[in-house]
Enzyme design. Structure first.
Site, mmCIF file in Angstrom:
data_model
loop_
_atom_site.group_PDB
_atom_site.id
_atom_site.type_symbol
_atom_site.label_atom_id
_atom_site.label_comp_id
_atom_site.label_asym_id
_atom_site.label_seq_id
_atom_site.Cartn_x
_atom_site.Cartn_y
_atom_site.Cartn_z
ATOM 1 C CB SER A 116 -40.180 -32.623 12.373
ATOM 2 O OG SER A 116 -39.546 -33.691 13.038
ATOM 3 C CD GLU A 117 -41.921 -31.008 9.032
ATOM 4 O OE1 GLU A 117 -41.194 -31.483 8.139
ATOM 5 O OE2 GLU A 117 -42.504 -31.704 9.884
ATOM 6 C CB THR A 118 -43.094 -24.579 13.647
ATOM 7 O OG1 THR A 118 -42.389 -25.262 14.689
ATOM 8 C CG2 THR A 118 -44.015 -23.541 14.259
#
Length: 280
Positions: free
Chosen positions: A48-50
């Protein structure tokens, strides 16, 4: 060839499990990476996010963070803020303020690796017509909560603009279908939280967001909880709410939303499940 050290975390992880929650990759030092390389690494991990950590530009902050989905950079996101704070504390011994592109976010931790962020103030605007929202996820208009004590459909921005939509039942919530990119664009919507108010202060939710070329469901969305908390506060609803999300993805997230007279706090358990170095 470049190398970059990273840690893999699960954020909003229920007690008793390490493999639930919302997964996050945190790169310990982004100073030697270009924006294009950070975006490519986010796509490589496809979470979903990094996030990528940097020295702060504001002396009040412990560290600065940049947040990427596989397709775009975000000014703010909740579980990346909490997970990045966890890593900063592991590296430096403490973390009290994280600098994001949406501003400074105060953070804190308590026993059991529970991390908490203090949400920005929110701005509000009336949401679209009920019929448009029902069509967005293939529900009947009667599935949306309207009138009485219902929370009005509202655009909220406490760091990133999102649409808050209350539904009548969990059956309707889990029947909702992921919208298409064109549907989301038609409403000029990048993220929408559908939620059901349960007994006491229990909330069940699903969150759909539009990335560069597709719409995805998110297991657990701290930014949406910050927005929802500000909306609850605006409606005069205070206390400690427990929100659960991720059922449809088999990645259960448990998120605390504390709504006070002035503050809104979003909290969850953070667990590190791996680390490594990537060469590229």
């Amino acid at each position: 060839m470049k190398q970059a050290a990273f840690r893999l975390l699960n954020v909003f992880c229920p007690v008793g499990s390490s493999l639930q929650g919302n997964a996050l990759c945190v790169f310990e030092d982004g100073t030697h990476l270009s924006t294009e390389e950070m975006q490519a690494l986010a796509l490589q991990f496809n979470l979903s996010e990094t996030t990528f950590l940097f020295p702060p530009t504001n002396t009040a902050a412990s560290k600065s963070v940049r947040i990427f989905t596989p397709g775009v950079e975000l000014p703010f996101a909740g579980h990346p803020t909490l997970g990045s704070s966890f890593v900063v504390a592991a590296l430096d011994g403490s973390c009290s303020v994280l600098e994001t592109k949406a501003g400074l976010i105060p953070v804190s931790s308590t026993a059991g690796d529970i991390w908490t962020l203090s949400a920005n103030n929110g701005t509000f605007a009336a949401g679209p017509e009920v019929s448009a929202l029902a069509a967005l996820v293939n529900l009947a208009t009667g599935d949306l909560a309207t009138g009485g004590d219902s929370i009005p459909t509202t655009w909220v921005n406490a760091g990133i603009p999102q649409l808050m939509v209350q539904l009548q039942t969990q059956e309707a919530l889990f029947a909702a279908q992921i919208p298409s990119v064109s549907q989301m664009k038609h409403l000029d919507c990048e993220g929408v939280l559908f939620f059901v108010m349960g007994e006491g202060k229990q909330i069940t939710s699903r969150f759909f967001f539009r990335d560069a070329h597709a719409v995805f469901e998110d297991p657990g969305t701290g930014s949406a909880c910050a927005n929802l908390g500000r909306l609850l506060q605006r409606q005069g609803l205070h206390g400690v709410f427990e929100l659960k999300q991720g059922h449809s993805l088999k990645r259960l997230c448990e998120i605390g939303i504390t709504v006070e007279d002035e503050k809104v706090l979003v909290s969850g358990r953070v667990v590190q499940v791996g680390s490594g170095v990537i060469s590229f």
